[in-house]
Design a protein around this motif. Structure first.
Motif, PDB file in Angstrom:
ATOM      1  N   ARG A 198       0.844  -1.206   0.000  1.00  0.00           N
ATOM      2  CA  ARG A 198       0.000   0.000   0.000  1.00  0.00           C
ATOM      3  C   ARG A 198       0.878   1.254   0.000  1.00  0.00           C
ATOM      4  O   ARG A 198       1.079   1.868  -1.033  1.00  0.00           O
ATOM      5  CB  ARG A 198      -0.961  -0.053   1.201  1.00  0.00           C
ATOM      6  CG  ARG A 198      -2.143   0.880   1.080  1.00  0.00           C
ATOM      7  CD  ARG A 198      -1.833   2.319   1.416  1.00  0.00           C
ATOM      8  NE  ARG A 198      -1.446   2.486   2.821  1.00  0.00           N
ATOM      9  CZ  ARG A 198      -0.930   3.620   3.308  1.00  0.00           C
ATOM     10  NH1 ARG A 198      -0.757   4.667   2.531  1.00  0.00           N
ATOM     11  NH2 ARG A 198      -0.569   3.705   4.570  1.00  0.00           N
ATOM     12  N   ASP A 199       1.480   1.611   1.134  1.00  0.00           N
ATOM     13  CA  ASP A 199       2.309   2.826   1.155  1.00  0.00           C
ATOM     14  C   ASP A 199       3.494   2.648   0.197  1.00  0.00           C
ATOM     15  O   ASP A 199       3.870   3.572  -0.533  1.00  0.00           O
ATOM     16  CB  ASP A 199       2.819   3.091   2.585  1.00  0.00           C
ATOM     17  CG  ASP A 199       2.979   4.572   2.883  1.00  0.00           C
ATOM     18  OD1 ASP A 199       3.465   5.293   2.001  1.00  0.00           O
ATOM     19  OD2 ASP A 199       2.627   5.013   3.996  1.00  0.00           O
ATOM     20  N   HIS A 256       4.044   4.571  12.600  1.00  0.00           N
ATOM     21  CA  HIS A 256       4.065   4.593  11.126  1.00  0.00           C
ATOM     22  C   HIS A 256       4.965   5.775  10.779  1.00  0.00           C
ATOM     23  O   HIS A 256       4.541   6.925  10.868  1.00  0.00           O
ATOM     24  CB  HIS A 256       2.637   4.786  10.588  1.00  0.00           C
ATOM     25  CG  HIS A 256       2.559   4.871   9.091  1.00  0.00           C
ATOM     26  ND1 HIS A 256       2.000   3.892   8.300  1.00  0.00           N
ATOM     27  CD2 HIS A 256       2.980   5.835   8.228  1.00  0.00           C
ATOM     28  CE1 HIS A 256       2.075   4.239   7.032  1.00  0.00           C
ATOM     29  NE2 HIS A 256       2.664   5.431   6.963  1.00  0.00           N
ATOM     30  N   HIS A 287       7.785   7.941   8.402  1.00  0.00           N
ATOM     31  CA  HIS A 287       8.401   8.211   7.092  1.00  0.00           C
ATOM     32  C   HIS A 287       9.823   8.714   7.301  1.00  0.00           C
ATOM     33  O   HIS A 287      10.176   9.215   8.370  1.00  0.00           O
ATOM     34  CB  HIS A 287       7.528   9.187   6.302  1.00  0.00           C
ATOM     35  CG  HIS A 287       6.341   8.474   5.692  1.00  0.00           C
ATOM     36  ND1 HIS A 287       6.413   7.873   4.464  1.00  0.00           N
ATOM     37  CD2 HIS A 287       5.100   8.219   6.178  1.00  0.00           C
ATOM     38  CE1 HIS A 287       5.245   7.283   4.207  1.00  0.00           C
ATOM     39  NE2 HIS A 287       4.420   7.482   5.235  1.00  0.00           N
ATOM     40  N   ASN A 297       9.282   4.536   3.995  1.00  0.00           N
ATOM     41  CA  ASN A 297       8.829   4.202   5.361  1.00  0.00           C
ATOM     42  C   ASN A 297       9.976   3.533   6.122  1.00  0.00           C
ATOM     43  O   ASN A 297      11.005   3.209   5.538  1.00  0.00           O
ATOM     44  CB  ASN A 297       7.669   3.197   5.284  1.00  0.00           C
ATOM     45  CG  ASN A 297       6.394   3.805   4.727  1.00  0.00           C
ATOM     46  OD1 ASN A 297       6.323   4.157   3.562  1.00  0.00           O
ATOM     47  ND2 ASN A 297       5.385   3.930   5.550  1.00  0.00           N
TER      48      ASN A 297
HETATM   49 ZN    ZN Z   1       2.490   6.657   5.195  1.00  0.00          ZN
END
Ligand code: ZN
Ligand code: KIV
Length: 518
Positions: A18-19, A207, A209, A243
């Motif tokens: 997804r990301d 989560h 980055h 990420n």
């Molecule tokens: Zn993200």
């Protein structure tokens, strides 16, 4: 799912599909996504975020197919705080043995003012309604406060309390813009968990980055602050700088269990394979000095280091290569190797092929072994990748010859198969690669523009296969593809055609221009 109540257990939530997949150029097709999901499940990932079902039919199909096939992991589908998104995510994970809806909304003042144009009270109303809607569809609901790290703590606590009250079972507090420092991130979790009265009813999640290179450090700091789920991706791919890298998080916790006493359920010996699979599926090369999975991560070059290693591996090695699944590149195959030996080599490399695929790859291997003195594991992996990536291609390279050198002009003559017809073309260019690409453009006119052209050697030596990456951009879509061959120009043609095939499978219309000349 493995127990999440054990205080020393950190749950791994992988968002590569997804990301990771949503970053420019990393698009994967359904087969590639299924292969990645299967490997993630086998290696012990607890939750696989398989996509964003409302984003496209392709995303929906991928999430639902992964949900149907996955044996162990929970499958999550992402949804904005919009009823149609949540319904679609619920539909996509319906057949999962364990399905999760992951819904998110922005909470920071800057997002509220400029992106959402909503007041704080209005956003709380949205949280109440959308979390309740998700909870009506599935038992396992994750709620994320987008841009949590730039949200005032009082308001963040109010939102978290509302989401848990409506049934959210996981609360994710992302560092969406990669801005936090480890201390700030750890303290945010501590404060929220202390101040929100129903905090004990949910698992908290990180989560992060990597915009300033702190994603892994921040994730580990979040765990120190009480988070027990880490969201991460293989090779750290993801929006912008990416990420937190799954392999780094897992090996940091494993190697430094003395100061970070937390376990994950990951079989770390599968990390190298996962890295290679994702790199090949996305066509994102792994940086040579990347921690854990980079080509140089376990290579000791300097004399002093080599001397120390020979005397005792612990002098310069804090993890063994075997612990991340790295086996020494071996020279095992040559032109006299038979099919049985080839099949067992594939098994050793963790590659499984159908009989038809095996036949095709074996023929290519024989061809390569005739042209190249040593056939290494990496060569075999490149052949398999190419076979998997090109199995459904409309356009295939049949032959190529190029006249190059100091005298110019450089001229390429190429034959391709497209939709079962054969076309030939000749073209000049400003250099041999340009001539090759001009041939393709003449036979298959298209609007896509070349964004990236990169060459690297699969192994060492002057007879090494060249691996060429090509990225083409058509409108909003970018596709990267690779081609491998001992001849760099053939590899270039294969890579360009493969990127065109990928684009044609999505949006770009291709028309063969010239009459067939078999
Ligand atoms: Zn993200
Ligand atoms: O970075 C982010 O905030 C996200 C959310 C959708 C969780 O990816």
């Amino acid at each position: 799912m493995t127990s999440t109540t054990d205080k020393d257990r950190v749950v791994i939530f992988d968002t590569t599909l997804r990301d990771g997949e949503q970053c420019p150029g990393a698009t994967m097709n359904l087969d590639e996504k299924l292969a990645v999901a299967e490997l993630l499940d086998t290696m012990g990932v607890d939750i696989i975020e398989a996509g964003f079902p409302i984003a496209s039919n392709g995303d929906f199909e991928a999430v639902s197919e992964i949900a149907k096939r996955t044996k162990r992991a929970t499958i999550a589908g992402l949804a904005r705080a919009i009823p149609a998104d949540i319904a679609r995510a619920g539909e996509a994970v319906r057949h999962a043995q364990r399905g999760r809806i992951h819904t998110f909304v922005s909470t920071s003042p800057i997002h509220l003012a400029h992106q959402m144009r909503k007041t704080e009270d209005e956003v709380v109303e949205i949280i109440l309604k959308t979390v309740a809607q998700a909870r009506d569809l599935v038992e396992d609901v994750e709620w994320s406060a987008m841009d949590a790290t730039r949200t005032g703590i009082d308001y963040l606590c109010r939102c978290v309390e509302s989401a848990i009250r409506m049934g959210a079972t996981t609360i994710n507090l992302p560092d969406t813009v990669g801005y936090a420092t480890p201390e700030e991130y750890r303290d945010m979790f501590r404060q929220v968990r202390e101040r929100v009265p129903n905090a004990d009813k949910a698992i908290f999640s990180t989560h992060c980055h990597n915009d300033i290179g702190l994603a892994v450090a921040n994730s580990l700091a979040g765990v120190e602050g009480g988070a027990r789920q880490i969201e991460c991706t293989i090779n750290g791919i993801g929006e912008r700088a990416g990420n937190a890298a799954l392999e780094e998080v897992v090996m940091a916790l494993r190697t430094r269990g003395d100061v970070m006493p937390y376990d994950t359920g990951i079989d770390s010996t599968m990390l190298t394979r996962a890295s290679k699979l994702v790199s090949h599926a996305t066509n994102f090369p792994v940086q040579y000095n990347k921690a854990i999975v980079g080509r140089n991560a376990f290579a000791h070059e300097s004399g002093i280091h080599q001397d120390g290693m020979l005397k005792h591996a612990n002098t310069y090695e804090i993890m063994t290569p075997a612990s991340v699944g790295l086996t020494k590149t071996s020279l095992v195959m040559g032109k006299h190797s038979g099919r049985a030996a080839f099949r067992s080599k594939l098994t050793e490399l963790g590659l499984s092929l159908s009989d038809n695929q095996l036949q095709d790859v074996f023929e290519r291997f024989k061809d390569l072994a005739d042209r190249k003195k040593h056939v290494y594991d990496e060569d075999i992996e490149a052949l398999v990748d190419e076979n998997l990536a090109t199995a459904h291609d409309r356009i295939k390279l049949v032959s190529l010859s190029v006249i190059a050198g100091t005298r110019g002009p450089q001229r390429a003559t190429m034959k391709i198969d497209m939709d079962s017809r054969t076309f030939t073309e000749e073209a000049d260019g400003n250099g041999p690669v340009d001539a090759v690409f001009n041939c393709i453009k003449a036979m298959v006119p298209h609007d896509a523009v070349l964004e990236l052209y990169q060459v690297h050697a699969v192994t060492e030596g002057t007879d090494a296969q060249a691996e060429v990456s090509v990225r083409l951009k058509a409108g909003e879509r970018s596709m990267t593809a690779r081609g491998a061959d001992p001849d760099t120009l053939v590899a270039s043609a294969k890579a360009y055609l493969s990127a065109l095939n990928k684009l044609s499978a999505t949006s770009v219309r291709l028309h063969a221009q010239h009459a067939a000349t078999v």
